[in-house]
Design a protein around this motif. Structure first.
Motif, mmCIF file in Angstrom:
data_model
loop_
_atom_site.group_PDB
_atom_site.id
_atom_site.type_symbol
_atom_site.label_atom_id
_atom_site.label_comp_id
_atom_site.label_asym_id
_atom_site.label_seq_id
_atom_site.Cartn_x
_atom_site.Cartn_y
_atom_site.Cartn_z
ATOM 1 N N ASP A 1 1.023 -1.642 -0.008
ATOM 2 C CA ASP A 1 -0.079 -0.277 -0.396
ATOM 3 C C ASP A 1 0.577 1.412 -0.052
ATOM 4 O OD1 ASP A 1 0.841 -0.549 2.627
ATOM 5 O OD2 ASP A 1 -0.258 0.148 3.506
ATOM 6 N N MET A 2 1.824 1.049 -0.574
ATOM 7 C CA MET A 2 2.756 2.285 -0.872
ATOM 8 C C MET A 2 2.599 3.370 -1.291
ATOM 9 S SD MET A 2 6.872 2.204 -1.601
ATOM 10 C CE MET A 2 7.772 2.988 -2.174
ATOM 11 N N PRO A 3 2.234 4.600 -0.687
ATOM 12 C CA PRO A 3 1.537 5.652 -1.827
ATOM 13 C C PRO A 3 2.441 6.375 -2.778
ATOM 14 C CG PRO A 3 3.024 6.517 0.800
ATOM 15 C CD PRO A 3 2.860 5.016 0.291
ATOM 16 N N GLU A 4 1.425 7.291 -3.614
ATOM 17 C CA GLU A 4 2.987 7.782 -4.885
ATOM 18 C C GLU A 4 3.903 8.635 -4.765
ATOM 19 O OE1 GLU A 4 1.611 10.656 -8.856
ATOM 20 O OE2 GLU A 4 0.207 8.594 -7.816
ATOM 21 N N VAL A 5 4.915 8.756 -5.140
ATOM 22 C CA VAL A 5 5.663 9.787 -4.019
ATOM 23 C C VAL A 5 5.768 10.899 -5.781
ATOM 24 C CG1 VAL A 5 7.985 10.150 -3.397
ATOM 25 C CG2 VAL A 5 7.238 8.293 -2.706
ATOM 26 N N VAL A 6 5.926 11.803 -4.729
ATOM 27 C CA VAL A 6 5.800 13.135 -6.262
ATOM 28 C C VAL A 6 7.693 13.369 -5.927
ATOM 29 C CG1 VAL A 6 5.978 15.989 -6.835
ATOM 30 C CG2 VAL A 6 3.453 14.144 -5.537
ATOM 31 N N ASN A 7 7.770 13.397 -6.638
ATOM 32 C CA ASN A 7 9.457 13.797 -7.607
ATOM 33 C C ASN A 7 9.379 15.532 -7.195
ATOM 34 O OD1 ASN A 7 11.730 13.960 -8.069
ATOM 35 N ND2 ASN A 7 12.270 13.008 -10.096
ATOM 36 N N ASP A 8 10.268 15.884 -6.368
ATOM 37 C CA ASP A 8 10.286 16.846 -6.376
ATOM 38 C C ASP A 8 11.733 17.877 -6.943
ATOM 39 O OD1 ASP A 8 9.667 17.067 -4.632
ATOM 40 O OD2 ASP A 8 11.101 17.521 -2.733
ATOM 41 N N PHE A 9 12.037 16.792 -7.618
ATOM 42 C CA PHE A 9 13.335 17.231 -9.250
ATOM 43 C C PHE A 9 12.546 17.331 -10.469
ATOM 44 C CE2 PHE A 9 15.829 15.075 -6.378
ATOM 45 C CZ PHE A 9 16.754 16.320 -5.909
ATOM 46 N N ASP A 10 11.456 17.025 -10.216
ATOM 47 C CA ASP A 10 10.123 17.386 -11.653
ATOM 48 C C ASP A 10 9.553 19.224 -11.151
ATOM 49 O OD1 ASP A 10 11.082 15.014 -12.497
ATOM 50 O OD2 ASP A 10 9.653 14.093 -12.017
ATOM 51 N N ILE A 11 9.485 19.319 -10.374
ATOM 52 C CA ILE A 11 8.746 21.315 -10.470
ATOM 53 C C ILE A 11 9.980 21.650 -10.474
ATOM 54 C CG2 ILE A 11 7.751 22.347 -8.937
ATOM 55 C CD1 ILE A 11 6.963 19.926 -6.948
ATOM 56 N N GLU A 12 9.466 22.354 -11.696
ATOM 57 C CA GLU A 12 10.534 23.259 -12.423
ATOM 58 C C GLU A 12 10.438 24.414 -11.830
ATOM 59 O OE1 GLU A 12 11.794 23.677 -15.774
ATOM 60 O OE2 GLU A 12 11.293 21.650 -16.014
ATOM 61 N N GLU A 13 11.583 25.105 -10.866
ATOM 62 C CA GLU A 13 11.761 26.322 -10.338
ATOM 63 C C GLU A 13 13.120 27.414 -11.340
ATOM 64 O OE1 GLU A 13 11.098 25.999 -5.969
ATOM 65 O OE2 GLU A 13 10.109 25.402 -5.954
ATOM 66 N N GLU A 14 13.211 28.183 -10.534
ATOM 67 C CA GLU A 14 14.697 29.304 -11.129
ATOM 68 C C GLU A 14 15.301 28.478 -10.045
ATOM 69 O OE1 GLU A 14 17.020 33.647 -10.066
ATOM 70 O OE2 GLU A 14 14.237 33.635 -10.531
ATOM 71 N N GLU A 15 16.137 28.239 -10.796
ATOM 72 C CA GLU A 15 17.389 27.564 -9.465
ATOM 73 C C GLU A 15 18.806 28.093 -9.182
ATOM 74 O OE1 GLU A 15 20.385 23.256 -10.470
ATOM 75 O OE2 GLU A 15 17.887 23.233 -11.153
ATOM 76 N N ILE A 16 19.387 28.020 -8.384
ATOM 77 C CA ILE A 16 19.856 29.399 -7.479
ATOM 78 C C ILE A 16 21.217 28.437 -7.163
ATOM 79 C CG2 ILE A 16 20.186 31.177 -6.026
ATOM 80 C CD1 ILE A 16 17.301 31.656 -5.545
ATOM 81 N N ALA A 17 22.842 28.560 -7.667
ATOM 82 C CA ALA A 17 23.292 27.923 -6.652
ATOM 83 C C ALA A 17 23.655 28.636 -5.321
ATOM 84 C CB ALA A 17 24.950 28.419 -7.350
ATOM 85 N N ILE A 18 23.589 26.764 -4.885
ATOM 86 C CA ILE A 18 24.015 27.073 -3.411
ATOM 87 C C ILE A 18 23.993 28.565 -2.560
ATOM 88 C CG2 ILE A 18 25.631 25.341 -2.847
ATOM 89 C CD1 ILE A 18 23.383 24.058 -0.346
ATOM 90 N N GLU A 19 26.023 28.589 -2.745
ATOM 91 C CA GLU A 19 26.361 29.897 -2.456
ATOM 92 C C GLU A 19 25.836 30.988 -3.027
ATOM 93 O OE1 GLU A 19 28.025 28.265 -6.736
ATOM 94 O OE2 GLU A 19 27.389 27.612 -4.870
ATOM 95 N N ASN A 20 24.798 30.931 -4.074
ATOM 96 C CA ASN A 20 24.370 32.595 -3.734
ATOM 97 C C ASN A 20 23.172 32.389 -2.816
ATOM 98 O OD1 ASN A 20 26.676 33.275 -5.488
ATOM 99 N ND2 ASN A 20 25.214 32.522 -6.967
ATOM 100 N N ARG A 21 22.624 31.515 -2.617
ATOM 101 C CA ARG A 21 21.916 31.633 -2.046
ATOM 102 C C ARG A 21 21.263 32.474 -0.720
ATOM 103 N NH1 ARG A 21 18.989 25.359 -0.087
ATOM 104 N NH2 ARG A 21 17.337 27.228 -0.014
#
Length: 189
Positions: free
Chosen positions: A96-116
């Motif tokens: 009965d494993m639920p469906e998992v939403v892949n967070d990586f598929d969601i398109e967002e503006e990507e900010i490099a970690i050092e610039n967050r």
């Protein structure tokens, strides 16, 4: 009588139960003890971690003889480990494993970690609060070693707040060793 083999009797506590290990000769090794434990618990020797046995202040290796441990009669030790049967149960995904939403598929503006923004704010706050001190004037004949504070000396991505918590492991030892041959400057942008 001298010369007769002495047997080791001990109790192994594991998974809420106690298992008696008896008639194991002192000339046997930790490996033999683990095999005796396996016969009762079905936990493979390589999956067993025995707590309460010490040899020269450390965990004894499989080749250490039981006589070297000086085990007292009716000693109780604990074992950590999992039997293969239990591991097989965990490997199978639940029906009965639920469906998992892949967070990586969601398109967002990507900010490099050092610039967050949150990391930049932390760095800015630390730079403003930090007092610059010249500990020693430049020494003649020594080359200059410039070290970056951000992510080289300190891990600014950490959730830690104080300089001592942010330091890389062995930072003081490294700086001490480097100072023998170099003058050191810490760079922060």
């Amino acid at each position: 009588m001298a010369g007769e083999p002495v047997s080791v009797d001990l109790t192994v506590k594991w998974s809420g139960k106690e298992y008696k290990i008896t008639d194991l000769s002192e000339s046997k090794t930790i490996k033999d003890l683990k095999l005796a434990i396996f016969n009762q618990t079905k936990v493979l020797p390589e999956r067993q971690k025995l707590l309460g046995l010490k040899y020269k202040g450390k965990v004894p290796g499989d080749d250490v003889e039981l006589s070297e441990l000086k085990i007292k009669p009716n000693t109780k030790i604990m074992m950590m480990g999992t039997c293969e049967e239990e591991l097989e149960k965990v490997k199978e995904p639940p029906a009965d494993m639920p469906e998992v939403v892949n967070d990586f598929d969601i398109e967002e503006e990507e900010i490099a970690i050092e610039n967050r923004e949150e990391y930049l704010a932390k760095i800015k706050r630390r730079v403003q609060d930090y007092k610059i001190e010249e500990l020693n004037p430049p020494r003649p004949g020594k080359k200059l070693l410039v070290l970056d504070i951000d992510y080289t000396l300190f891990d600014h991505r950490s959730v830690a707040e104080t300089a001592n918590e942010l330091m890389r492991p062995f930072l003081h030892e490294f700086l001490h060793s480097a100072y023998e041959d170099y003058d050191i400057v810490i760079w922060c942008e």
